[in-house]
Design an enzyme around this catalytic site. Structure first.
Site, mmCIF file in Angstrom:
data_model
loop_
_atom_site.group_PDB
_atom_site.id
_atom_site.type_symbol
_atom_site.label_atom_id
_atom_site.label_comp_id
_atom_site.label_asym_id
_atom_site.label_seq_id
_atom_site.Cartn_x
_atom_site.Cartn_y
_atom_site.Cartn_z
ATOM 1 N N TYR A 195 2.552 10.127 -0.048
ATOM 2 C CA TYR A 195 3.687 9.644 0.761
ATOM 3 C C TYR A 195 5.026 9.999 0.099
ATOM 4 O O TYR A 195 6.070 9.883 0.731
ATOM 5 C CB TYR A 195 3.640 8.126 0.958
ATOM 6 C CG TYR A 195 2.394 7.555 1.600
ATOM 7 C CD1 TYR A 195 1.493 8.357 2.286
ATOM 8 C CD2 TYR A 195 2.126 6.185 1.536
ATOM 9 C CE1 TYR A 195 0.353 7.821 2.865
ATOM 10 C CE2 TYR A 195 0.991 5.640 2.117
ATOM 11 C CZ TYR A 195 0.102 6.463 2.771
ATOM 12 O OH TYR A 195 -1.017 5.919 3.339
ATOM 13 N N LYS A 226 -3.084 6.053 -3.899
ATOM 14 C CA LYS A 226 -4.184 6.964 -3.548
ATOM 15 C C LYS A 226 -4.049 8.318 -4.234
ATOM 16 O O LYS A 226 -2.929 8.820 -4.398
ATOM 17 C CB LYS A 226 -4.219 7.169 -2.024
ATOM 18 C CG LYS A 226 -4.118 5.867 -1.258
ATOM 19 C CD LYS A 226 -4.246 6.024 0.242
ATOM 20 C CE LYS A 226 -3.904 4.714 0.933
ATOM 21 N NZ LYS A 226 -2.453 4.496 1.122
ATOM 22 N N ASP A 231 0.847 -1.197 0.000
ATOM 23 C CA ASP A 231 0.000 0.000 0.000
ATOM 24 C C ASP A 231 0.881 1.245 0.000
ATOM 25 O O ASP A 231 1.762 1.390 0.844
ATOM 26 C CB ASP A 231 -0.871 -0.005 1.261
ATOM 27 C CG ASP A 231 -1.799 1.198 1.315
ATOM 28 O OD1 ASP A 231 -2.928 1.080 0.823
ATOM 29 O OD2 ASP A 231 -1.376 2.251 1.838
ATOM 30 N N HIS A 284 -7.817 9.565 -1.325
ATOM 31 C CA HIS A 284 -7.056 9.507 -0.066
ATOM 32 C C HIS A 284 -7.816 10.122 1.112
ATOM 33 O O HIS A 284 -7.892 9.559 2.185
ATOM 34 C CB HIS A 284 -5.706 10.195 -0.262
ATOM 35 C CG HIS A 284 -4.668 9.778 0.727
ATOM 36 N ND1 HIS A 284 -3.332 9.818 0.461
ATOM 37 C CD2 HIS A 284 -4.773 9.302 1.992
ATOM 38 C CE1 HIS A 284 -2.656 9.396 1.514
ATOM 39 N NE2 HIS A 284 -3.504 9.078 2.454
#
Ligand code: A2P
Length: 305
Positions: free
Chosen positions: A54, A79, A49, A110
């Site tokens: 990120y 996401k 994931d 997200h």
């Protein structure tokens, strides 16, 4: 059958998703490639994931390649970032390019929180409605199923879910939310499950420096099974039927340790479940970020402060 890294559950699309996946929130570039490679090649994970937000999709993709595990054997989730709500299709192309993959198994909205871009100065974009973003995700998915196999949401509270369900053409495959003994979110769980949406737990250990890892109930049960406290927290999530879980680590020994799932007795489950009655905390509170009211019930957290 005891849950293992090979265990899968079905999404509402019919696709299988491995129950345990590697989380990569806060897995810094520089550490995450090795972590992903290790998880796939050595520890036996088949579910990774990540998220554009990120900032590590490129390295996650490199870790996948370095592992030598065929792409079709791995379930990859990413996401849509908050400041990409006005450019969904470009965001998909960006993620595919970063991950260097022809398709994403699951693409999540997200947060239902459009933010100003391109500066990403941390302020909500009041001109955009997250539900329109969801509709655009649906459109892009339906037109590009070869590139996005399933779509879902993340961080959807009860009122936000209900609003989406009234208008959705595609029922989200997943609602990925923060879930651990100190944040059971039982109402969100109920509404998500009743809609036929699979729950995925993020921050199942309680994130960095989690008090759950030294909680006396967790430590006692871990000793009994001769596993790490983190493995008990992962086991607790998967003891809920139809739930997938994403323990995050960049440390190889922990990546392996977190996959040592045990079958908790009903008494142990009840004991862990009770933690949330008195010790409540939330790792990701959008109100701290000034994103406004996303519909989460924060009243119990206030009580326990
Ligand atoms: P690290 O990544 O440095 O190994 P969560 O999955 O709830 O987000 O928790 C992630 C946090 O828990 C990270 O700080 C991670 O550290 C740490 N962590 C992961 N696995 C373990 C473990 N087995 N024992 C202790 N801490 C762990």
């Amino acid at each position: 059958m005891p849950i293992s890294l090979a265990s899968t559950v079905k999404l509402n699309t019919g696709a299988e998703i491995p129950v345990v996946g590697l989380g990569t929130w806060k897995s810094a570039p520089g550490r995450v490639e090795e972590a992903v490679e290790y998880a796939l090649k050595k520890a036996g994970y088949r579910h990774i994931d990540t998220a554009t937000d990120y900032g590590n999709e490129k390295e996650v993709g490199e870790g996948i390649k370095a592992s030598g595990v065929p792409r079709e054997s791995i379930f990859v989730t990413t996401k849509l970032k908050n400041d990409d709500h006005d450019k969904v299709e470009q965001a998909l192309e960006y993620s595919l390019k970063q991950l260097d993959t022809p398709y994403i198994d699951l693409w999540l909205l997200h947060w239902p929180a459009p933010m100003l871009s391109p500066t990403g100065d941390g302020k909500p974009n009041r001109d955009l409605d997250w539900l329109d973003t969801w509709k655009e995700l649906e459109r892009v998915h339906l037109a590009n199923k070869n590139k996005v196999r399933a779509i879902g949401v993340s961080n959807l509270s009860v009122p936000f879910l209900k609003r989406l369900l009234k208008e959705a053409k595609v029922i989200p495959a997943v609602n990925q939310i923060e879930l651990h003994p100190s944040l059971p979110q039982k109402e969100v769980v109920k509404v998500t499950e009743e809609a036929g949406i699979l729950l995925t737990s993020y921050s199942p250990l309680g994130s960095d420096e989690s008090p759950l890892l030294t909680d006396e109930v967790i430590v006692k049960i871990a000793k009994k099974y001769n596993v790490e406290p983190a493995a008990i927290l992962v086991s607790f999530q998967v003891a809920h039927p139809n739930r997938t879980v994403l323990p995050k680590s960049v440390t190889p020994s922990r990546i392996s340790a977190n996959a040592q799932i045990v079958e908790l007795t009903p008494e142990e489950f009840a004991e862990i479940d009770k933690i949330g009655e008195s010790k409540i905390f939330r790792v990701c509170n959008p109100t701290w970020a000034g994103w406004g009211d996303l519909g989460f019930d924060l009243s119990k957290e206030k009580e326990s402060e």
